[in-house]
Design a protein around this motif. Sequence first.
Motif, PDB file in Angstrom:
ATOM      1  N   LEU A  25      21.584  43.884  33.968  1.00 37.56           N
ATOM      2  CA  LEU A  25      21.818  44.821  35.068  1.00 37.56           C
ATOM      3  C   LEU A  25      22.533  44.154  36.240  1.00 37.56           C
ATOM      4  N   ALA A  26      22.588  42.823  36.225  1.00 41.15           N
ATOM      5  CA  ALA A  26      23.185  42.085  37.346  1.00 41.15           C
ATOM      6  C   ALA A  26      23.914  40.861  36.838  1.00 41.15           C
ATOM      7  N   GLY A  27      24.896  40.433  37.639  1.00 42.51           N
ATOM      8  CA  GLY A  27      25.641  39.221  37.300  1.00 42.51           C
ATOM      9  C   GLY A  27      26.847  39.491  36.417  1.00 42.51           C
ATOM     10  N   PRO A  28      27.601  38.434  36.126  1.00 37.48           N
ATOM     11  CA  PRO A  28      28.855  38.577  35.384  1.00 37.48           C
ATOM     12  C   PRO A  28      28.636  38.555  33.873  1.00 37.48           C
ATOM     13  N   VAL A  29      29.672  38.951  33.149  1.00 39.88           N
ATOM     14  CA  VAL A  29      29.785  38.614  31.734  1.00 39.88           C
ATOM     15  C   VAL A  29      30.611  37.335  31.680  1.00 39.88           C
ATOM     16  N   VAL A  30      30.135  36.357  30.897  1.00 37.28           N
ATOM     17  CA  VAL A  30      30.762  35.035  30.856  1.00 37.28           C
ATOM     18  C   VAL A  30      31.217  34.731  29.437  1.00 37.28           C
ATOM     19  N   CYS A  31      32.453  34.249  29.308  1.00 35.50           N
ATOM     20  CA  CYS A  31      33.018  33.898  28.006  1.00 35.50           C
ATOM     21  C   CYS A  31      33.413  32.423  27.996  1.00 35.50           C
ATOM     22  N   ALA A  32      33.279  31.816  26.832  1.00 33.81           N
ATOM     23  CA  ALA A  32      33.710  30.429  26.649  1.00 33.81           C
ATOM     24  C   ALA A  32      34.601  30.338  25.424  1.00 33.81           C
ATOM     25  N   CYS A  33      35.624  29.496  25.525  1.00 30.55           N
ATOM     26  CA  CYS A  33      36.484  29.156  24.395  1.00 30.55           C
ATOM     27  C   CYS A  33      36.335  27.647  24.189  1.00 30.55           C
ATOM     28  N   VAL A  34      35.961  27.261  22.954  1.00 28.28           N
ATOM     29  CA  VAL A  34      35.630  25.859  22.679  1.00 28.28           C
ATOM     30  C   VAL A  34      36.417  25.363  21.468  1.00 28.28           C
ATOM     31  N   ALA A  35      37.125  24.245  21.642  1.00 36.52           N
ATOM     32  CA  ALA A  35      37.784  23.544  20.538  1.00 36.52           C
ATOM     33  C   ALA A  35      37.028  22.245  20.299  1.00 36.52           C
ATOM     34  N   LEU A  36      36.518  22.078  19.083  1.00 33.29           N
ATOM     35  CA  LEU A  36      35.723  20.898  18.718  1.00 33.29           C
ATOM     36  C   LEU A  36      36.273  20.274  17.447  1.00 33.29           C
ATOM     37  N   GLU A 178      11.917  48.742  44.723  1.00 38.36           N
ATOM     38  CA  GLU A 178      11.293  48.381  45.999  1.00 38.36           C
ATOM     39  C   GLU A 178      12.300  47.881  47.026  1.00 38.36           C
ATOM     40  N   LYS A 179      13.240  47.044  46.606  1.00 35.81           N
ATOM     41  CA  LYS A 179      14.121  46.346  47.538  1.00 35.81           C
ATOM     42  C   LYS A 179      15.556  46.879  47.549  1.00 35.81           C
ATOM     43  N   GLY A 180      15.913  47.693  46.537  1.00 36.46           N
ATOM     44  CA  GLY A 180      17.294  48.153  46.435  1.00 36.46           C
ATOM     45  C   GLY A 180      18.149  47.178  45.650  1.00 36.46           C
ATOM     46  N   LEU A 181      19.439  47.411  45.648  1.00 35.15           N
ATOM     47  CA  LEU A 181      20.359  46.601  44.861  1.00 35.15           C
ATOM     48  C   LEU A 181      20.886  45.411  45.659  1.00 35.15           C
ATOM     49  N   THR A 182      21.142  44.330  44.957  1.00 36.75           N
ATOM     50  CA  THR A 182      21.827  43.189  45.556  1.00 36.75           C
ATOM     51  C   THR A 182      23.331  43.384  45.388  1.00 36.75           C
ATOM     52  N   PRO A 183      24.139  42.569  46.047  1.00 33.73           N
ATOM     53  CA  PRO A 183      25.590  42.659  45.861  1.00 33.73           C
ATOM     54  C   PRO A 183      26.067  42.315  44.448  1.00 33.73           C
ATOM     55  N   ILE A 184      25.194  41.720  43.600  1.00 31.61           N
ATOM     56  CA  ILE A 184      25.653  41.362  42.251  1.00 31.61           C
ATOM     57  C   ILE A 184      25.166  42.344  41.177  1.00 31.61           C
ATOM     58  N   HIS A 185      24.501  43.415  41.574  1.00 31.47           N
ATOM     59  CA  HIS A 185      24.068  44.396  40.585  1.00 31.47           C
ATOM     60  C   HIS A 185      25.232  45.248  40.096  1.00 31.47           C
TER      61      HIS A 185
END
Length: 196
Positions: A25-36, A178-185
Amino acid sequence: MLEFEFQMFKGKSLAGVDEVGRGPLAGPVVCACVALPLDDLIAGVKDSKKLTPKRREELFWKIAGKATEIKISLCDHTQIDKINILNATKKAMTECINNMKTKLDYVLVDAVRLSGTKYPVQAFIKGDDRSYLIAAASIVAKVARDKMMVRYDKVYSGYGFCDNKGYATKQHIEAIKEKGLTPIHRHSFVKHFLEP
């Protein structure tokens, strides 16, 4: 775990891509590209969801130490609300791939079909269970995102971001009421929790 790397794409220069954070419900979607390198494997690499936080952290540093290249991209809550989570995921994945400087023959992706990438992409259902490189990317993305949410927990206390990482736990939902939404929701994700 090396089904694609050693059978379908043997001898090719490869990287894996995965995302973390499509459901919270909050925060980013994060992607990684990895060459090993595939001639010096890291024992224990598998889908990040099947690892403890401690083991993920250990493997993250091993992957970082052996990787030819790693790129991480994200789409924040604002972009998710604007273009929806699937398009935000595709955008972050495409940015990850296009920022890679390693010359690649193919990029292996978990489930999501992409266009507009500078390297050919092959998408596989349950790729994080079947591909070493996709699993490695899932570990990197998960550890990176979790660290972000721990930092957010210090800024927006009371929502349990340190523990729930933005997912819809009972504590998190009660804090929203109770507190409402944060800026990252993500407004598009939480609106039905706020309906009477």
